[in-house]
Design a protein around this motif. Structure first.
Motif, PDB file in Angstrom:
ATOM      1  N   GLN A   1       0.819  -1.221   0.000  1.00  0.00           N
ATOM      2  CA  GLN A   1       0.000   0.000   0.000  1.00  0.00           C
ATOM      3  C   GLN A   1       0.849   1.266   0.000  1.00  0.00           C
ATOM      4  O   GLN A   1       0.609   2.180  -0.781  1.00  0.00           O
ATOM      5  N   PHE A   2       1.842   1.307   0.882  1.00  0.00           N
ATOM      6  CA  PHE A   2       2.589   2.557   1.041  1.00  0.00           C
ATOM      7  C   PHE A   2       4.090   2.301   1.168  1.00  0.00           C
ATOM      8  O   PHE A   2       4.767   2.929   1.981  1.00  0.00           O
TER       9      PHE A   2
ATOM     10  N   ASP B   1       7.917   2.680   0.622  1.00  0.00           N
ATOM     11  CA  ASP B   1       8.646   3.910   0.299  1.00  0.00           C
ATOM     12  C   ASP B   1      10.143   3.694   0.150  1.00  0.00           C
ATOM     13  O   ASP B   1      10.937   4.601   0.384  1.00  0.00           O
TER      14      ASP B   1
ATOM     15  N   ASN C   1      11.423   6.162  -2.337  1.00  0.00           N
ATOM     16  CA  ASN C   1      11.511   7.514  -1.773  1.00  0.00           C
ATOM     17  C   ASN C   1      12.725   7.665  -0.869  1.00  0.00           C
ATOM     18  O   ASN C   1      13.431   8.683  -0.912  1.00  0.00           O
TER      19      ASN C   1
ATOM     20  N   ASP D   1       6.907  -0.821 -11.439  1.00  0.00           N
ATOM     21  CA  ASP D   1       6.725  -1.157 -10.035  1.00  0.00           C
ATOM     22  C   ASP D   1       6.519  -2.657  -9.855  1.00  0.00           C
ATOM     23  O   ASP D   1       6.611  -3.437 -10.814  1.00  0.00           O
TER      24      ASP D   1
ATOM     25  N   LEU E   1       3.217   1.907  -7.598  1.00  0.00           N
ATOM     26  CA  LEU E   1       3.287   3.367  -7.669  1.00  0.00           C
ATOM     27  C   LEU E   1       2.060   4.040  -7.070  1.00  0.00           C
ATOM     28  O   LEU E   1       2.104   5.206  -6.698  1.00  0.00           O
ATOM     29  N   SER E   2       0.958   3.296  -6.979  1.00  0.00           N
ATOM     30  CA  SER E   2      -0.261   3.813  -6.368  1.00  0.00           C
ATOM     31  C   SER E   2      -0.926   2.668  -5.607  1.00  0.00           C
ATOM     32  O   SER E   2      -0.870   1.521  -6.056  1.00  0.00           O
ATOM     33  N   PRO E   3      -1.543   2.940  -4.436  1.00  0.00           N
ATOM     34  CA  PRO E   3      -2.104   1.860  -3.612  1.00  0.00           C
ATOM     35  C   PRO E   3      -3.095   0.961  -4.344  1.00  0.00           C
ATOM     36  O   PRO E   3      -3.157  -0.239  -4.054  1.00  0.00           O
ATOM     37  N   GLU E   4      -3.848   1.510  -5.308  1.00  0.00           N
ATOM     38  CA  GLU E   4      -4.838   0.657  -5.975  1.00  0.00           C
ATOM     39  C   GLU E   4      -4.205  -0.439  -6.818  1.00  0.00           C
ATOM     40  O   GLU E   4      -4.832  -1.461  -7.106  1.00  0.00           O
ATOM     41  N   PHE E   5      -2.931  -0.246  -7.213  1.00  0.00           N
ATOM     42  CA  PHE E   5      -2.251  -1.268  -8.009  1.00  0.00           C
ATOM     43  C   PHE E   5      -1.923  -2.511  -7.173  1.00  0.00           C
ATOM     44  O   PHE E   5      -1.599  -3.558  -7.720  1.00  0.00           O
TER      45      PHE E   5
END
Length: 443
Positions: A229-230, A232, A235, A244, A276-280
């Motif tokens: 989900q998140f 990093d 980052n 991803d 790259l985005s939580p929905e993926f």
């Protein structure tokens, strides 16, 4: 007097070319690139006729070295040694090179290509004849042909060797990396980093494990950000990925496609970024993640998996495939009790990795608990105690791994101890620290 030049980060490939070319070869280790292209070119002796660049050099490194060498010797012939061929057109568009050679090419193909290019350069007036060993013959009409045309008719690239040596008439802006071959005698290690709750410092441990292990196994370490989900990791490392984890699990059975999607960090390891985005995250099932881990273990010496907090199905899958489990907790009652519950469940499931490492993170005095209290709560003694340090935040904000950002920091030293539990050879060196300091110096 040397005739050929090799610039490469692969000691194995260097040894192989030395065996083939003997005293005719000069080598410049790719590590000189840490100090710039000028330093690399400054190491070159004489005026070689043919330069081989790679493997394990990026597109930008190869292009800058080729340009600098050509400025010094306009007639130089250049062969790029790289595995991927799908983006060959892009490489040749931006670089004046004569051929692309696979590092897996046979000795016969390798030697034949180098000596035919040498002979063509002499016949075309771009190089002086070599006064030592004889140069390959049979190119009397080379002066009327380009090397591309000459080699296109060469039987050396027919049959089984057709993919081993490729003549370049174009070039690529996409970085391509060749992974060191896995020694069958050396087992891969899958290190799963887990925590019962979020905010325990799990990602910091995973990233610094990758950095430290890459010091002793450069380009043989990959970190998978399976915090769906998140996550990093990208980052923290100041990376801007375009692919991803969802892309990688779709290619889990295709080693070539995985290689083309890997993101490489400048500290000599690779990254599989989180979605790259939580929905993926919905596109990634646990079984597919397991297949990806298995495939990566065939390609890399160390596979590090950063997981989602807790014991979801993806984290359990990562632990199923792990040789080592790193369990991270802060020194708080809630976190320690959660870790104890996690251990109890994993023990019942038979999923405690054979090598278990317990890390107490962000430990500070005067909080009402000491590491001995953690032992009583967890039921096991901590292996590594990491003190709270401002250096962790400073490194994260700088997009730099902690153990390189400030090796003398107390937290960095503790994290280094964790790395050495996996590989005792991963000790800090002056060369590594000096390299980082040079990179951080203002221009």
């Amino acid at each position: 007097m040397t005739r050929y030049l090799l610039v490469s980060r692969s000691a194995e490939y260097e040894n192989r070319l030395r065996r083939l070319l003997g005293a005719r070869l000069q080598t410049v280790p790719g590590e000189y690139l840490a100090f710039g292209t000028t330093e690399v070119v400054g190491q070159v002796q004489d005026d070689p006729a043919v330069a081989l660049l790679g493997p394990l050099l990026s597109f930008d490194e190869s292009r800058s070295i080729a340009a600098a060498l050509r400025e010094k010797n306009a007639g130089l012939g250049i062969i790029v040694v790289r595995e991927q061929r799908s983006d060959l057109e892009d490489w040749v568009d931006a670089m004046d090179i004569q051929a692309v050679l696979s590092p897996e090419a046979t000795d016969t193909t390798t030697l034949d290509l180098v000596e035919r290019l040498d002979a063509w350069l002499v016949t075309a007036g771009r190089a002086q004849p070599y006064s030592g060993d004889a140069i390959a013959s049979g190119v009397e009409e080379a002066s009327t042909l380009t090397f591309v045309e000459l080699a296109a008719d060469d039987d050396a690239t027919d049959g089984e060797d057709a993919l081993d040596a490729e003549v370049a008439d174009e070039s690529s802006a996409v970085e391509a990396w060749v992974l060191p071959p896995m020694d069958p005698a050396v087992r891969s290690e899958v290190i799963t980093v887990a925590a019962p709750k979020g905010g325990q410092g799990k990602t910091t441990m995973a990233v610094n494990l990758a950095v430290g292990l890459a010091e002793v196994a450069p380009n043989s370490v990959v970190i998978v950000d399976a915090d769906l989900q998140f996550g990093d990791v990208a980052n923290v490392l100041d990376l801007q990925p375009t692919r991803d984890l969802a892309d990688f699990v779709r290619a889990a059975d295709d080693e070539v496609q995985i290689k083309t999607q890997l993101v490489r960090h400048s500290d000599d390891f690779f990254v599989v970024p989180a979605p790259l985005s939580p929905e993926f995250a919905d596109d990634i099932d646990a079984a597919s993640l397991g297949r990806l881990i298995d495939q990566l273990a065939k390609m890399f010496r160390y596979v590090i998996v950063d997981t989602t907090p807790g014991l979801g199905e993806h984290t359990i899958t990562a632990l199923e495939h792990a040789t080592d489990g790193v369990f991270v907790s802060s020194l708080t009652v809630a976190s320690l009790r959660a870790l104890r519950t996690e251990f109890q469940l994993l023990t019942e499931l038979g999923l405690i990795p054979r090598n278990r490492h317990i890390v107490l993170n962000n430990v500070e005095k005067n909080t009402g608990l000491i590491p001995a209290d953690a032992t009583a709560i967890i039921g096991a003694e901590a292996d590594v105690v990491v003190p709270r340090s401002q250096g962790v935040l400073l490194a994260a904000n700088a997009g730099a791994p902690l153990i390189h950002h400030d090796p003398r920091d107390s937290a960095a030293k503790a994290v280094r101890a964790l790395v050495q539990r996996v590989d005792p050879a991963a000790v800090p060196t002056r060369r590594r620290i000096h390299r980082k300091a040079r990179q951080d110096e203002p221009e």
